[in-house]
Design a protein around this motif. Structure first.
Motif, PDB file in Angstrom:
ATOM      1  N   SER A  66       0.860  -1.177   0.000  1.00 22.74           N
ATOM      2  CA  SER A  66       0.000   0.000   0.000  1.00 22.74           C
ATOM      3  C   SER A  66       0.895   1.226   0.000  1.00 22.74           C
ATOM      4  O   SER A  66       2.097   1.127   0.178  1.00 22.74           O
ATOM      5  CB  SER A  66      -0.916  -0.006   1.226  1.00 22.74           C
ATOM      6  N   GLY A  67       0.294   2.360  -0.209  1.00 23.56           N
ATOM      7  CA  GLY A  67       1.066   3.592  -0.211  1.00 23.56           C
ATOM      8  C   GLY A  67       1.228   4.152  -1.609  1.00 23.56           C
ATOM      9  O   GLY A  67       0.634   3.683  -2.572  1.00 23.56           O
ATOM     10  N   SER A  68       2.068   5.138  -1.702  1.00 22.95           N
ATOM     11  CA  SER A  68       2.273   5.871  -2.947  1.00 22.95           C
ATOM     12  C   SER A  68       3.039   5.044  -3.978  1.00 22.95           C
ATOM     13  O   SER A  68       3.946   4.289  -3.647  1.00 22.95           O
ATOM     14  CB  SER A  68       3.054   7.153  -2.656  1.00 22.95           C
ATOM     15  N   SER A  70       4.421   6.734  -6.464  1.00 26.09           N
ATOM     16  CA  SER A  70       5.321   7.744  -7.012  1.00 26.09           C
ATOM     17  C   SER A  70       6.769   7.265  -6.952  1.00 26.09           C
ATOM     18  O   SER A  70       7.255   6.823  -5.909  1.00 26.09           O
ATOM     19  CB  SER A  70       5.165   9.044  -6.223  1.00 26.09           C
TER      20      SER A  70
END
Length: 106
Positions: A66-68, A70
């Motif tokens: 999970s998370g960005s 980018s």
């Protein structure tokens, strides 16, 4: 006249609201794609069902983090999963699109 044969890869996550409109705009082109592959990135909505109901092939991917995203190569991973399906076909071109892209009728 030679007809161009092309396929489309659409990475998508929780895009059930916009995906239908995007697919309709693709299918309304004067030269329709031979195949559209939606790579469903662990959607929790009906993204895969919408894609299938409009004739797209669906590849489901279970995201392991999970998370960005980018700065990660994860989007390329999703696109490559779709390209694996399209490489079986004899296509002139491959297009990568977004689930929220709209194309004018031509």
């Amino acid at each position: 006249m030679t007809i161009v044969k092309y396929g489309v890869v659409i990475p998508a996550r929780n895009e059930e609201r916009l995906l239908k409109i995007s697919l309709i705009s693709l299918y309304r082109q004067s030269v329709r794609p031979v195949e559209v592959v939606v790579v469903d990135d662990s959607s929790t909505d009906r993204t895969a069902e919408v894609a299938e109901s409009w004739g797209a092939s669906v590849v489901r991917v279970e995201r392991s983090f999970s998370g960005s995203l980018s700065g990660t190569p994860y989007i390329a991973f999703l696109v490559n999963r779709g390209l694996e399906i399209l490489e079986e076909l004899e296509l002139d071109y491959v297009m990568v699109s977004g689930a929220d892209c709209l194309y004018p009728a031509h």
